[in-house]
Scaffold this motif. Sequence first.
Motif, PDB file in Angstrom:
ATOM      1  N   GLY A  89       0.855  -1.099   0.031  1.00 42.99           N
ATOM      2  CA  GLY A  89       0.068   0.103  -0.014  1.00 42.99           C
ATOM      3  C   GLY A  89       0.715   1.108  -0.023  1.00 42.99           C
ATOM      4  N   LYS A  90       0.253   2.380  -0.458  1.00 44.64           N
ATOM      5  CA  LYS A  90       0.985   3.802  -0.558  1.00 44.64           C
ATOM      6  C   LYS A  90       0.987   4.264   1.077  1.00 44.64           C
ATOM      7  CE  LYS A  90      -0.339   4.549  -5.139  1.00 44.64           C
ATOM      8  NZ  LYS A  90      -1.333   5.524  -5.867  1.00 44.64           N
ATOM      9  N   LYS A 109     -11.460   8.923  -3.704  1.00 49.23           N
ATOM     10  CA  LYS A 109     -11.428   8.917  -5.278  1.00 49.23           C
ATOM     11  C   LYS A 109     -10.524   8.197  -5.816  1.00 49.23           C
ATOM     12  CE  LYS A 109     -15.036  12.677  -5.683  1.00 49.23           C
ATOM     13  NZ  LYS A 109     -15.327  13.964  -5.950  1.00 49.23           N
ATOM     14  N   GLN A 110      -9.131   8.813  -5.644  1.00 47.22           N
ATOM     15  CA  GLN A 110      -7.905   8.210  -6.011  1.00 47.22           C
ATOM     16  C   GLN A 110      -8.078   6.501  -5.938  1.00 47.22           C
ATOM     17  OE1 GLN A 110      -4.798   9.867  -4.199  1.00 47.22           O
ATOM     18  NE2 GLN A 110      -4.881  11.886  -5.480  1.00 47.22           N
ATOM     19  N   CYS A 111      -8.547   5.928  -4.812  1.00 47.88           N
ATOM     20  CA  CYS A 111      -8.789   4.558  -4.663  1.00 47.88           C
ATOM     21  C   CYS A 111      -9.591   3.931  -5.462  1.00 47.88           C
ATOM     22  CB  CYS A 111      -8.916   4.301  -3.155  1.00 47.88           C
ATOM     23  SG  CYS A 111      -7.619   4.471  -1.964  1.00 47.88           S
ATOM     24  N   GLU A 112     -10.884   4.600  -5.981  1.00 49.54           N
ATOM     25  CA  GLU A 112     -11.711   4.204  -6.726  1.00 49.54           C
ATOM     26  C   GLU A 112     -11.192   3.815  -8.153  1.00 49.54           C
ATOM     27  OE1 GLU A 112     -15.342   6.469  -6.208  1.00 49.54           O
ATOM     28  OE2 GLU A 112     -15.961   5.247  -4.604  1.00 49.54           O
ATOM     29  N   GLU A 113     -10.545   5.238  -8.725  1.00 46.72           N
ATOM     30  CA  GLU A 113     -10.308   5.167  -9.981  1.00 46.72           C
ATOM     31  C   GLU A 113      -8.977   3.961 -10.198  1.00 46.72           C
ATOM     32  OE1 GLU A 113      -8.618   9.123 -10.346  1.00 46.72           O
ATOM     33  OE2 GLU A 113     -10.729  10.006 -10.378  1.00 46.72           O
ATOM     34  N   ALA A 114      -8.032   3.843  -9.129  1.00 46.32           N
ATOM     35  CA  ALA A 114      -6.988   2.789  -9.254  1.00 46.32           C
ATOM     36  C   ALA A 114      -7.537   1.585  -9.148  1.00 46.32           C
ATOM     37  CB  ALA A 114      -6.246   2.996  -8.078  1.00 46.32           C
ATOM     38  N   ALA A 115      -8.764   1.220  -8.463  1.00 40.85           N
ATOM     39  CA  ALA A 115      -9.549   0.057  -8.311  1.00 40.85           C
ATOM     40  C   ALA A 115     -10.188  -0.487  -9.903  1.00 40.85           C
ATOM     41  CB  ALA A 115     -10.503  -0.086  -7.170  1.00 40.85           C
ATOM     42  N   LYS A 116     -10.804   0.684 -10.354  1.00 38.94           N
ATOM     43  CA  LYS A 116     -11.463   0.415 -11.748  1.00 38.94           C
ATOM     44  C   LYS A 116     -10.161   0.115 -12.691  1.00 38.94           C
ATOM     45  CE  LYS A 116     -15.411   3.454 -10.917  1.00 38.94           C
ATOM     46  NZ  LYS A 116     -15.961   4.762 -11.286  1.00 38.94           N
ATOM     47  N   LYS A 117      -9.182   0.991 -12.699  1.00 37.29           N
ATOM     48  CA  LYS A 117      -8.132   0.519 -13.532  1.00 37.29           C
ATOM     49  C   LYS A 117      -7.496  -0.614 -13.421  1.00 37.29           C
ATOM     50  CE  LYS A 117      -3.833   2.550 -15.173  1.00 37.29           C
ATOM     51  NZ  LYS A 117      -2.721   3.655 -15.202  1.00 37.29           N
TER      52      LYS A 117
END
Length: 150
Positions: A89-90, A109-117
Motif C-alpha cells: 500500500g501507499k 476517489k483516487q482509490c476508486e479510480e485505481a481499483a477500476k483501472k
Amino acid sequence: MFDQIFTKVANTVALAAGKPVTFILCVAIVVIWAFSGPIFGFSDTWQLIINTGTTIVTFLMVFLIQNTQNRDSVAIQAKLDELVRVSNGKNAFIGIEHLTEAEVEKFRKQCEEAAKKADEELKSRTAAKKKSKAAPREAARKPPPAKAHA
C-alpha cells in the motif's frame, strides 16, 4: 493514573451496557416504575424520579461511549496504518484520518479510480489468456492440408 482508572471504568460500563441482561434490567425498572404510578397517584415526584434517572444515565453514557469509540477508532487506525506500512500500500495513506473531509474524499476517489483501472487490466489480461489458449485448439481442429499427388 486517572486516565487508566477512567479507561477501565469506561470499558467496564460500555461492556455492561451492551449486554442483554442490562437491557432486561432497564426494562424491569421502567415496568416497576410504571406499575408504581397508581400507588404514588401519578404525582410529579413519581414522574421526576424516572425523568431525572434517565437524564443522568444518558448524560454520563454519552461521554463514556464517546471515549470508548474514540479509543477504538484510534486503535483501528493504528492497525490499518501498520498494515499499509508493511504491505504494498501507499504510505501516503497513513494518517489521512487527520485530514479534512475534502482531502480524505480526494484519497477515496483516487482509490476508486485505481481499483477500476486494476479491474479493467485484469479483465483484459483474462480475455487475452482465453484468446491465446483458444488459438492452439482451433489450429488442432483444422484438417491437415491435402498433399498433392504426382
